[in-house]
Design an enzyme around this catalytic site. Structure first.
Site, PDB file in Angstrom:
ATOM      1  N   ASN A   7       0.743  -1.321  -0.045  1.00  0.00           N
ATOM      2  CA  ASN A   7      -0.159   0.013   0.112  1.00  0.00           C
ATOM      3  C   ASN A   7       0.853   1.211  -0.126  1.00  0.00           C
ATOM      4  OD1 ASN A   7      -2.690   1.462   2.181  1.00  0.00           O
ATOM      5  ND2 ASN A   7      -2.484   1.456  -0.194  1.00  0.00           N
ATOM      6  N   CYS A  31       2.887   1.640  -3.319  1.00  0.00           N
ATOM      7  CA  CYS A  31       3.068   1.900  -4.659  1.00  0.00           C
ATOM      8  C   CYS A  31       1.832   1.928  -5.498  1.00  0.00           C
ATOM      9  CB  CYS A  31       4.419   1.049  -5.233  1.00  0.00           C
ATOM     10  SG  CYS A  31       5.796   1.433  -4.256  1.00  0.00           S
ATOM     11  N   ARG A  32       1.594   0.612  -5.585  1.00  0.00           N
ATOM     12  CA  ARG A  32       0.405   0.208  -6.898  1.00  0.00           C
ATOM     13  C   ARG A  32      -0.802   0.914  -6.219  1.00  0.00           C
ATOM     14  NH1 ARG A  32       1.767  -5.631  -7.340  1.00  0.00           N
ATOM     15  NH2 ARG A  32       2.585  -5.327  -5.199  1.00  0.00           N
ATOM     16  N   ASP A  61       4.926  -5.211  -9.591  1.00  0.00           N
ATOM     17  CA  ASP A  61       5.301  -4.439  -8.255  1.00  0.00           C
ATOM     18  C   ASP A  61       6.646  -3.579  -8.954  1.00  0.00           C
ATOM     19  OD1 ASP A  61       6.529  -3.884  -5.918  1.00  0.00           O
ATOM     20  OD2 ASP A  61       6.540  -5.783  -5.124  1.00  0.00           O
TER      21      ASP A  61
HETATM   22  P1  4NP Z   1       3.126  -2.136  -3.591  1.00  0.00           P
HETATM   23  O1  4NP Z   1       5.065  -2.204  -3.842  1.00  0.00           O
HETATM   24  O2  4NP Z   1       2.837  -3.423  -3.278  1.00  0.00           O
HETATM   25  O3  4NP Z   1       2.951  -1.678  -4.745  1.00  0.00           O
HETATM   26  O4  4NP Z   1       2.806  -1.007  -2.507  1.00  0.00           O
HETATM   27  C1  4NP Z   1       5.516  -2.739  -2.409  1.00  0.00           C
HETATM   28  C2  4NP Z   1       6.000  -2.161  -1.641  1.00  0.00           C
HETATM   29  C3  4NP Z   1       6.701  -2.487  -0.439  1.00  0.00           C
HETATM   30  C4  4NP Z   1       7.448  -3.847  -0.536  1.00  0.00           C
HETATM   31  C5  4NP Z   1       6.959  -4.546  -1.734  1.00  0.00           C
HETATM   32  C6  4NP Z   1       6.202  -4.108  -2.759  1.00  0.00           C
HETATM   33  N1  4NP Z   1       8.255  -4.344   0.498  1.00  0.00           N
HETATM   34  O5  4NP Z   1       8.904  -5.342   0.136  1.00  0.00           O
HETATM   35  O6  4NP Z   1       8.581  -3.465   1.223  1.00  0.00           O
END
Ligand code: 4NP
Length: 165
Positions: free
Chosen positions: A16, A18-19, A130
């Site tokens: 929560n 980035c995407r 991701d």
């Molecule tokens: P999101 O991206 O799922 O699009 O917010 C990520 C943010 C952090 C991590 C992995 C994906 N992480 O490994 O901390």
């Protein structure tokens, strides 16, 4: 499940940061531009708790800002079982997050749980990749995919609202 003629949408990714906040800020702006913000509520959450309380990743904030979308008011939270009672559309960014949501899904959930990109026309991708461990191009691709899926989702929600009226 509709609530007083309104539709509530939850975007879900892993962290929560980035995407799903990109989808949240972008879709919220589109809803506001169509003056539907009194009919459509937008939120986002992560299946993981690592970044709870944090603002979105600065790379996401910057990339979205360049396309005219603000994300800096958002803060990360984790998906809760209660979200299934609150939201009509729960839209996952990838299959792993969808599987985690399916495992939480209560038997009486009557809303739509699925992949956000199922609403994107003209793209072969069905997952938003991701971008966290990659370079700037990944953040641009996230925006391209989310812009396309937002178009299709908003068209669907307008159909839902018209069917309700
Ligand atoms: P999101 O991206 O799922 O699009 O917010 C990520 C943010 C952090 C991590 C992995 C994906 N992480 O490994 O901390």
């Amino acid at each position: 499940m509709t609530n007083l003629g309104n539709i509530r949408v939850l975007f879900v990714c892993l962290g929560n940061i980035c995407r799903s906040p990109t989808a949240h800020g972008l879709f919220e702006a589109r809803v506001r531009a169509r003056q539907l913000d009194d009919r459509i509520a937008v939120d986002s959450a992560g299946t993981a708790a690592w970044h709870v309380g944090c603002p979105p990743d600065p790379r996401s904030v910057e990339a979205a800002y360049e396309r005219g979308y603000a994300l800096d008011h958002l803060r990360a939270r984790q998906v809760q079982p209660e979200d299934f009672a609150q939201f009509d559309y729960i839209l996952a960014m990838d299959l792993e997050n969808l599987a985690n949501l399916e495992a939480m899904r209560p038997a009486d959930f009557a809303g739509h749980l699925g992949l956000f990109l199922s609403f994107a026309e003209g793209f072969e991708e069905f997952e938003v990749p991701d971008p966290y461990h990659g370079g700037p191009q990944g953040f641009e691709q996230v925006l391209d995919l989310i812009e396309a899926a937002s178009e299709g989702l908003l068209a669907q929600l307008v159909r839902d609202l018209n069917a309700d009226d």
